[in-house]
Design a protein around this motif. Structure first.
Motif, PDB file in Angstrom:
ATOM      1  N   GLN A 119      21.414   5.282 -24.245  1.00  9.50           N
ATOM      2  CA  GLN A 119      21.521   6.511 -23.435  1.00  9.50           C
ATOM      3  C   GLN A 119      22.415   6.361 -22.311  1.00  9.50           C
ATOM      4  OE1 GLN A 119      19.468   9.023 -24.319  1.00  9.50           O
ATOM      5  NE2 GLN A 119      18.941   7.843 -25.967  1.00  9.50           N
ATOM      6  N   PHE A 120      23.023   5.231 -22.022  1.00  8.93           N
ATOM      7  CA  PHE A 120      23.952   5.252 -20.849  1.00  8.93           C
ATOM      8  C   PHE A 120      25.187   5.398 -21.349  1.00  8.93           C
ATOM      9  CE2 PHE A 120      26.385   2.904 -17.684  1.00  8.93           C
ATOM     10  CZ  PHE A 120      26.200   3.207 -16.385  1.00  8.93           C
ATOM     11  N   THR A 121      25.923   6.326 -21.011  1.00  6.73           N
ATOM     12  CA  THR A 121      27.236   6.776 -21.754  1.00  6.73           C
ATOM     13  C   THR A 121      28.504   6.465 -20.621  1.00  6.73           C
ATOM     14  OG1 THR A 121      27.159   9.076 -20.555  1.00  6.73           O
ATOM     15  CG2 THR A 121      26.098   8.699 -22.691  1.00  6.73           C
ATOM     16  N   THR A 122      29.546   6.939 -21.192  1.00  9.50           N
ATOM     17  CA  THR A 122      30.728   6.575 -20.386  1.00  9.50           C
ATOM     18  C   THR A 122      30.874   7.534 -19.263  1.00  9.50           C
ATOM     19  OG1 THR A 122      32.173   5.913 -22.278  1.00  9.50           O
ATOM     20  CG2 THR A 122      33.420   6.705 -20.276  1.00  9.50           C
ATOM     21  N   ASP A 123      30.358   8.641 -19.291  1.00  5.47           N
ATOM     22  CA  ASP A 123      30.199   9.593 -18.185  1.00  5.47           C
ATOM     23  C   ASP A 123      29.296   9.139 -17.158  1.00  5.47           C
ATOM     24  OD1 ASP A 123      32.157  11.235 -19.246  1.00  5.47           O
ATOM     25  OD2 ASP A 123      30.517  12.622 -20.040  1.00  5.47           O
ATOM     26  N   ASP A 124      28.276   8.489 -17.652  1.00  6.10           N
ATOM     27  CA  ASP A 124      27.307   8.013 -16.503  1.00  6.10           C
ATOM     28  C   ASP A 124      27.797   6.620 -15.968  1.00  6.10           C
ATOM     29  OD1 ASP A 124      25.163   9.680 -17.278  1.00  6.10           O
ATOM     30  OD2 ASP A 124      24.454   8.310 -18.926  1.00  6.10           O
ATOM     31  N   ALA A 125      28.639   5.968 -16.596  1.00  6.45           N
ATOM     32  CA  ALA A 125      29.369   4.709 -15.874  1.00  6.45           C
ATOM     33  C   ALA A 125      30.240   5.250 -14.788  1.00  6.45           C
ATOM     34  CB  ALA A 125      30.098   3.845 -17.004  1.00  6.45           C
ATOM     35  N   ARG A 126      31.068   6.186 -15.188  1.00  7.86           N
ATOM     36  CA  ARG A 126      32.095   6.889 -14.227  1.00  7.86           C
ATOM     37  C   ARG A 126      31.493   7.440 -13.041  1.00  7.86           C
ATOM     38  NH1 ARG A 126      36.241   9.469 -18.424  1.00  7.86           N
ATOM     39  NH2 ARG A 126      36.933   7.474 -19.484  1.00  7.86           N
ATOM     40  N   VAL A 127      30.145   7.803 -12.998  1.00  6.73           N
ATOM     41  CA  VAL A 127      29.392   8.047 -11.715  1.00  6.73           C
ATOM     42  C   VAL A 127      28.768   7.070 -11.466  1.00  6.73           C
ATOM     43  CG1 VAL A 127      27.787   9.801 -10.782  1.00  6.73           C
ATOM     44  CG2 VAL A 127      29.409  10.604 -12.836  1.00  6.73           C
ATOM     45  N   LYS A 128      27.800   6.376 -11.910  1.00  9.23           N
ATOM     46  CA  LYS A 128      26.940   5.483 -11.310  1.00  9.23           C
ATOM     47  C   LYS A 128      27.553   4.233 -10.788  1.00  9.23           C
ATOM     48  CE  LYS A 128      23.025   7.607 -13.617  1.00  9.23           C
ATOM     49  NZ  LYS A 128      21.943   7.421 -14.506  1.00  9.23           N
ATOM     50  N   LEU A 129      28.410   3.857 -11.826  1.00  7.84           N
ATOM     51  CA  LEU A 129      29.128   2.618 -11.420  1.00  7.84           C
ATOM     52  C   LEU A 129      30.523   2.637 -11.098  1.00  7.84           C
ATOM     53  CD1 LEU A 129      27.824   0.744 -14.662  1.00  7.84           C
ATOM     54  CD2 LEU A 129      27.044   0.636 -12.305  1.00  7.84           C
ATOM     55  N   ARG A 130      30.983   3.647 -10.243  1.00  7.72           N
ATOM     56  CA  ARG A 130      32.330   4.125  -9.879  1.00  7.72           C
ATOM     57  C   ARG A 130      32.822   3.035  -9.226  1.00  7.72           C
ATOM     58  NH1 ARG A 130      28.960   7.626  -7.526  1.00  7.72           N
ATOM     59  NH2 ARG A 130      28.920   7.675  -5.189  1.00  7.72           N
ATOM     60  N   HIS A 131      31.966   1.967  -8.243  1.00  8.52           N
ATOM     61  CA  HIS A 131      32.439   0.939  -7.583  1.00  8.52           C
ATOM     62  C   HIS A 131      33.197  -0.062  -8.393  1.00  8.52           C
ATOM     63  CE1 HIS A 131      28.508  -0.339  -8.949  1.00  8.52           C
ATOM     64  NE2 HIS A 131      29.006  -1.321  -8.824  1.00  8.52           N
ATOM     65  N   LEU A 132      32.787  -0.027  -9.618  1.00 14.96           N
ATOM     66  CA  LEU A 132      33.599  -1.303 -10.376  1.00 14.96           C
ATOM     67  C   LEU A 132      34.929  -0.737 -11.087  1.00 14.96           C
ATOM     68  CD1 LEU A 132      30.660  -1.979 -12.860  1.00 14.96           C
ATOM     69  CD2 LEU A 132      31.328  -3.167 -10.720  1.00 14.96           C
ATOM     70  N   TYR A 133      35.179   0.536 -10.661  1.00 16.92           N
ATOM     71  CA  TYR A 133      36.696   0.907 -11.253  1.00 16.92           C
ATOM     72  C   TYR A 133      37.691   0.729 -10.046  1.00 16.92           C
ATOM     73  CZ  TYR A 133      34.433   3.398 -15.028  1.00 16.92           C
ATOM     74  OH  TYR A 133      33.825   3.704 -16.405  1.00 16.92           O
ATOM     75  N   PRO A 134      39.014   0.587 -10.668  1.00 11.29           N
ATOM     76  CA  PRO A 134      39.809   0.365  -9.675  1.00 11.29           C
ATOM     77  C   PRO A 134      40.097   1.520  -8.596  1.00 11.29           C
ATOM     78  CG  PRO A 134      40.878  -0.115 -11.628  1.00 11.29           C
ATOM     79  CD  PRO A 134      39.536   0.304 -12.052  1.00 11.29           C
ATOM     80  N   LYS A 135      40.449   1.431  -7.255  1.00 13.63           N
ATOM     81  CA  LYS A 135      40.566   2.327  -6.293  1.00 13.63           C
ATOM     82  C   LYS A 135      42.038   2.753  -6.470  1.00 13.63           C
ATOM     83  CE  LYS A 135      36.335   1.779  -4.634  1.00 13.63           C
ATOM     84  NZ  LYS A 135      36.052   0.657  -5.427  1.00 13.63           N
ATOM     85  N   SER A 136      42.111   4.169  -6.395  1.00 12.92           N
ATOM     86  CA  SER A 136      43.505   4.701  -6.603  1.00 12.92           C
ATOM     87  C   SER A 136      44.249   4.663  -5.176  1.00 12.92           C
ATOM     88  CB  SER A 136      43.454   5.868  -7.416  1.00 12.92           C
ATOM     89  OG  SER A 136      42.483   6.904  -6.465  1.00 12.92           O
TER      90      SER A 136
END
Length: 206
Positions: free
Chosen positions: A189-206
Motif C-alpha cells: 500500500q505504501f506508494t512513491t507519493d506516500d514516500a515523498r510526503v511521509k519520508l521527505r526528510h530522506l530526500y536531498p534538500k534543494s
C-alpha cells in the motif's frame, strides 16, 4: 527506495513475476531434559537450560501478488548456497517466466557474481539473463516483503526449540504448504507519493 516502490506498483504479469527474497540465521536448540507435556489446567513446562545444536540459515522466496512462498533452511549461507537456491527459483519454480524481477537486500552473497562462482560461465550467464534485480536501500530492509514474511514465519513456526535441520525443514515445509494453500496475497500500500510526503526528510534538500 522509489525504485522498489515502482516495482511493487506493477500489475501482476506471469511472464515477469515479482519475487522478493530474504534470509535469516536460526539457532538450533535442544532440550537438556524432556519437557513436561500440558495437562488439564496446566501448561507444558520446559527447562530453562538448553543445548546448542549449531546454526543454519533460512531462505524465503515470496511472490506477493500470487500468494506463493518457498522456504528452506541450509546449514550455511555461502555464495554457492544462494546461487543454487536462485537456480531452483528460475528452473523449477518459474521455468516458463521470461524474466524474474527479484527484490532483495545488498547482502554480500546476493549478486550475479555468485552465479559465476557456482556454475560454469555459460550457465551462469543464461541464469543472469533471466533476472531483473532491484536492491532495497541501506537501512531500508522494511521495503522487502520477504522480510515481513520471515517475521510472520518466526511467530507462527519458529517459536519453540528445534534441534536439527531435518526437523526444521519439515516444520518449514508444513508452514509453506499451509500458507500456499491459502494463497494469501500481499498488496503493498505504501506508494512513491506516500514516500515523498511521509519520508521527505530522506530526500536531498534543494
Amino acid at each position: 527506495m522509489e525504485d522498489v516502490l515502482a516495482v511493487y506498483a506493477r500489475p501482476h504479469d506471469p511472464a515477469r513475476p515479482v519475487v522478493c527474497m530474504d534470509e535469516k540465521p536460526f539457532q538450533l536448540l535442544g532440550h537438556v531434559r524432556d519437557p513436561l507435556p500440558a495437562r488439564p489446567g496446566q501448561n507444558a513446562c520446559e527447562d530453562s537450560e538448553y543445548v546448542r545444536c549449531g546454526t543454519c540459515s533460512i531462505f524465503v522466496w515470496v511472490e506477493p501478488l500470487q500468494g506463493w512462498r518457498r522456504v528452506h533452511a541450509l546449514a550455511r549461507r555461502t555464495k554457492i548456497d544462494w546461487a543454487e537456491q536462485l537456480k531452483q527459483l528460475l528452473t523449477v519454480d518459474y521455468p516458463d517466466a521470461e524474466t524474474v524481477v527479484l527484490v532483495m537486500d545488498n547482502l554480500n552473497t546476493h549478486g550475479i557474481a555468485s552465479l559465476y562462482e557456482a556454475f560454469a560461465p555459460d550457465e551462469a550467464f543464461a541464469l543472469a539473463q533471466r533476472l531483473e534485480i532491484h536492491h532495497t536501500p541501506k537501512h531500508g530492509s522494511w521495503l522487502n516483503i520477504a522480510e515481513i514474511e520471515l517475521s510472520t514465519l518466526s511467530r507462527q513456526c519458529l517459536d519453540r526449540r528445534i534441534n536439527d535441520l531435518d526437523t526444521l525443514n519439515a516444520e518449514l515445509a508444513a508452514w509453506q504448504h499451509a500458507i500456499n494453500t491459502e494463497q494469501r496475497q500481499v498488496r503493498w500500500q505504501f506508494t512513491t507519493d506516500d514516500a515523498r510526503v511521509k519520508l521527505r526528510h530522506l530526500y536531498p534538500k534543494s
